[in-house]
Write an enzyme that holds these catalytic residues in place. Structure first.
Site: not given
Length: 981
Positions: A683-685
């Site tokens: 998700s953060d990537c």
């Protein structure tokens, strides 16, 4: 209500629950992972009914880990009926027919039940400070070591070059009597260390745009090696001395990149003077960092640190017959060097490079050295043996180390707790089905279950004299006399970060009976065969979905052993060769030797951050080649979005049938932590990758390249795919997990079998992942305001509420993926402000006050890994490996938060900027200080890119916010930001 009425209600509730379970088990549908808008099951039901399209499956959704809203409502009503009937029965027993008391009790219990259903609390709060904090500190001998002169021939090969190197290495294995194995997936981002010279051969992989990957040849100019050494040193003396700092400065890789840069005739930064203004410091820093960019556009770096990773690979190499193509003599020599230099004074090794010694890593590292040829009577071995025996011998190590000892034949399988592969045969909705586990946990215990269920043991364990020696060296008593069943739950206190709860010990004792009780062996053997077959199928899917890289280094080694066993120990089997070809993806060489990285790198993550930092410095157009190469890299790295990636078998596994069978979240459109070929989006990537792409669209060099056709576009559909991935990632609590939606429950942690790690059982929501997803969607919304507007707005609002729920009373957030509170405060502040939170709000002001209260006298901020381990701000900051307790990375994070919040304490911000400028080296680099990454609460990990990226980013943002006031003594009042909504 009469007694008969209570019984009728109980029966009706039971019938409703059974009906709901049968329906949920039987109903099928499409649109896996699609959750309706809302904040509770009742609102999910409401929105799913009103939705013009069916939401998720009609029954159990393996991606969400939940039944469809109608089934969940039925379960809730049934549970409420059970509660009412139970309370009524108890109240009648206590008070007879006193209806007023009965009614009051029913109202109270019913109200409490409904409140939990209408406003469910998540399980993602990491909690406050630990009561048992780390007390010991690591200590090494004050010795400087140097790699041998012959090791200077190593180079880091990237992209197509790396594929050529690997294919050449395995050309002999692809003989005519085997099916030829070849690397698949996008080559960009891949970096491997080799002594082979570079060739211009191009592998026959479809859809390669060769011209876009190979830099034009230029005449090489003579390079000043003294200048290379100066700029690559990070301010350190030659060699490696862990007593001064156990973190590598990544000198070898940086020297190679700087040498290549200078050989191309490009000018270096001026190293004769230091910067006088923040703008000068930022520009010099970007200039220096641009020299480190690889030819395909990404930034590489040392992502090592943990000491329990490489031993698993070495054990795999040994039990597979020590194949040279898996690990050659030169690699083994450098691995041995790495373990030697990190041995501590007490004879042991820590969980990671800054950790005090632990039994887990001391046993694993010592065994690894012995397998690589270290004599038992050497000083190193005697010190390691003394440490291990003093702590009670290898029976006191933690479960993961015991597992590797069992594989090697240095411990009996009775000494390890059961890992039953037949658990996979349970219905997917079963409360503790392994498909509900966090993917890293799941993908480790999947091959562990296969190996345990197969009782795999090194085939020559009983005849190999080295194994016989290790059986003597590792234990305080004769090996033959050990009662292995009594040692299963033994673990040294230094390993016991998450002690096994009594319920887990009880369950493990039950499983021990299940494993040995004669009367149930026929049934166990029958279901075990089916479980093993599913494990083989699932591991094969994981291998293909990741192009044989696998999700991480632990399951990489385990999957490889499993493939070797399933192939009847045939090293020439294509699956085994494919596995061995990807081992080098995990190896990294630095001045402390060769190590195994915590992933196949952090390439996409570091690159996405780096270009955003340059963007906020307004320097993308001053470094056009760097910016356009990043664009090309990110375009090729979006998962399953290019012709090359869609030509792989991995793309076939994106179908709903396969995703449902193998518990995979949607992948297409996401960005990875490392490489496209790795195949797991995060998700953060994905959020940071999307933000990086959007930032690059404002670069004139990129827009020019897109216009003239020299750059390949990332069309709007692909951006929509990324947003779709982010929307589907959001958990019910409003936050974002790492790889998958949370499918489990908080009580899963009571069944954590690892001992050494914390909070590994489910995919919690994190402040870091939530900020990245929210801000990406906010940036996307600004550029494409009509696309899924209401869904994005609703998602971001839920995310804002989640971030506020995790904020501690002192204004801080706990960081789960780096050290620690400064990091999380940046994510928390940025997420809230980009979601529309006014900078004057109490949440933002409390966060600023927290950060300001921890600024150190020299103007910087600092923490070490104990902040993460103890869940409490490190009292002495980065005392051991920083600068008077401060560190440039922590300082960068704090300044990013304060400047975005328009902190009115300009003097504090100015002092922070001056600290960064003071610490900047003449080359534009910053020194490598202490470890800044962390995972699973207890283990540190290295990010050498952070020492460049975050100071650059902080300088750029602070210049934007405060302007020239940073370089003067005058004060300024920044303008408040009211947010995009």
């Amino acid at each position: 209500m009469s007694g008969d009425g209570s019984m009728e209600l109980w029966k009706a509730s039971m019938s409703l629950a059974v009906l709901a379970l049968v329906a949920g088990h039987s109903w099928k549908g499409s649109r896996l992972g699609q959750r309706a808008m809302g904040k509770s099951i009742w609102s999910y039901l409401f929105h799913s009914i009103l939705s013009p399209q069916p939401v998720s499956t009609y029954g159990y959704d393996v991606v969400l880990g939940a039944f469809a809203p109608p089934v969940r409502v039925a379960f809730s009503l049934a549970a409420l009926g059970f509660l009412i009937s139970l309370v009524h029965s108890i109240s009648r027993t206590l008070w007879g027919d006193v209806y007023l008391l009965q009614s009051a009790l029913l109202v109270i219990c019913g109200g409490l039940y409904l409140s939990t259903k209408l406003s469910p609390k998540g399980v993602s709060d990491p909690g406050g400070p630990r009561s048992h904090k780390i007390q010991r500190k690591p200590k090494w001998k004050n010795t400087t070591t140097m790699l041998d002169e012959e090791d200077s021939s190593w180079r880091c090969a990237v992209a197509l070059d790396s594929h050529n190197v690997t294919h050449a290495r395995f050309s002999e294995a692809n003989s005519r009597d085997t099916v030829a194995a070849r690397l698949t997936g996008e080559p960009l981002g891949r970096d491997v260390w080799t002594t082979a010279t570079r060739t211009n051969a191009i592998p026959s992989t479809p859809s390669f745009n060769v011209a876009s990957l190979l830099s034009p040849k230029k005449k090489s100019v003579k390079v000043d090696e003294r200048l290379v050494e100066e700029m690559a040193s990070g301010g350190r003396a030659p060699g490696f001395n862990p007593s001064q700092n156990p973190n590598s400065a990544d000198k070898i890789f940086r020297a190679q990149q700087i040498r290549n840069y200078l050989a191309a005739g490009k000018p270096p930064p001026d190293t004769t003077c230091k910067s006088k203004t923040a703008k000068e410091a930022a520009k010099k820093a970007v200039h220096f960092y641009s020299m480190l960019q690889t030819e395909d556009g990404h930034w590489s770096g040392d992502y090592g640190g943990p000491h329990f990773l490489m031993p698993g690979l070495i054990v795999a190499w040994y039990v597979m017959g020590k194949p040279r193509q898996l690990l050659d003599t030169d690699e083994l020599k450098l691995m041995s060097h790495y373990l030697r230099v990190h041995q501590q004074e007490d004879g042991g090794w820590g969980l990671h490079i800054e950790s005090p010694s632990t039994m887990m890593c001391s046993v694993l590292c010592y065994v690894s050295l012995r397998l690589m040829g270290e004599p038992a009577a050497s000083n190193l071995s005697l010190r390691a043996q003394a440490f291990i025996l003093y702590e009670g011998g290898a029976i006191m190590t933690s479960s993961w180390a015991k597992f590797w000892l069992c594989v090697l034949g240095c411990m009996e399988w009775e000494g390890h707790n059961s890992v039953p592969p037949e658990m996979w045969l349970l219905p997917n909705w079963f409360p503790f089905h392994p498909g509900r586990l966090w993917c890293h946990c799941r993908m480790v215990y999947l091959p562990m279950g296969y190996i345990y269920g197969s009782r795999f043991i090194y085939s020559k364990a009983e005849s190999d004299p080295l194994i016989a020696e290790l059986r003597k060296e590792l234990y305080c008593e004769p090996y033959e006399t050990i009662e292995w069943g009594e040692t299963r739950n033994m673990v040294a206190p230094m390993d016991n970060y998450s002690p096994l709860p009594s319920v887990m010990k009880c369950l493990q004792n039950v499983l021990a009976i299940y494993e040995s009780l004669p009367i149930i062996q026929p049934l166990k053997n029958f279901v075990r065969k089916a479980g093993l077959r599913f494990c083989v199928e699932y591991m094969a899917a994981e291998d293909l979905q990741t192009n044989y890289i696998d999700i991480g280094p632990v399951n990489k080694a385990l999957n490889m052993i499993s493939a070797y066993h399933a192939a009847d120990s045939n090293l020439k089997h294509p699956t085994v060769i494919n596995h061995m070809m990807r081992v080098v993806d995990y190896l990294w060489l630095a001045e402390d030797g060769m190590k195994m990285k915590g992933y196949n790198g952090s390439q996409c993550w570091d690159t996405s951050f780096a270009i955003q930092a340059v963007s906020e410095c307004h320097l993308m157009d001053e470094f056009p080649s760097m910016s356009t190469k990043v664009w090309s890299y990110l375009e090729r790295t979006q998962i399953l979005s290019t012709e090359t990636s869609q030509a792989t078998v991995a793309y076939e596994y994106e179908s709903e049938a396969y995703r449902g069978k193998f518990y995979r979240h949607l992948s297409k459109g996401g960005w990875p932590f490392s490489t496209s070929a790795h195949g797991w989006p995060i998700s953060d990537c994905t959020g940071e990758g999307l933000k990086a792409v959007l930032a690059l669209t404002k670069c004139r060099a990129v827009t020019k390249g897109l216009k003239d056709g020299s750059l390949k576009p990332i069309d709007e559909t692909r951006l929509h795919d990324a947003v779709n991935v982010l929307l589907k990632y959001q958990n019910e609590d409003g936050g974002w997990p790492t790889y998958e939606n949370n499918r489990g429950f908080g009580w899963f942690e009571q069944l954590n079998p690892s001992e050494v790690f914390g909070d590994i059982m489910i995919d919690y929501s994190y402040v870091e992942c939530s900020m990245a997803a929210m801000t990406a969607m906010a940036d996307f919304h600004k550029m494409y305001p009509s696309h899924r507007k209401e869904e994005i707005k609703h998602s971001v609002e839920k995310g804002r509420d989640f971030l506020k729920s995790l904020q501690r009373p002192d204004g801080s957030w706990y960081g789960s993926w780096a050290c620690c509170f400064c990091y999380a405060c940046w994510f928390g502040v940025e997420g809230l402000i980009q979601a529309g939170e006014p900078t004057a709000s109490p949440a933002i002001q409390k966060a600023c006050s927290f950060l300001l209260s921890h600024q150190r006298p020299n103007g910087g901020w600092g923490e070490d890994f104990t902040s993460s381990y103890d869940k409490d701000y490190a009292e002495n900051g980065m005392d051991a490996y920083g600068d008077e307790g401060s560190g440039v990375v922590n300082t960068g994070w704090a300044l990013l938060a304060l400047s975005l919040a328009k902190c009115d304490d300009v003097m504090a911000v100015r002092r922070g900027i001056q600290y960064l400028m003071k610490r900047q080296l003449p080359s534009g680099d910053w020194p490598q200080e202490g470890i800044v990454g962390v995972f699973n609460r207890s283990c540190g990990i290295t990010y050498t890119a952070y020492r460049n990226v975050f100071p650059i980013w902080a300088l750029g943002r602070c210049i934007d916010t405060y302007g020239d006031k940073l370089d003067s003594e005058r004060s300024v009042t920044p303008v408040l930001n009211m947010g995009p909504w």
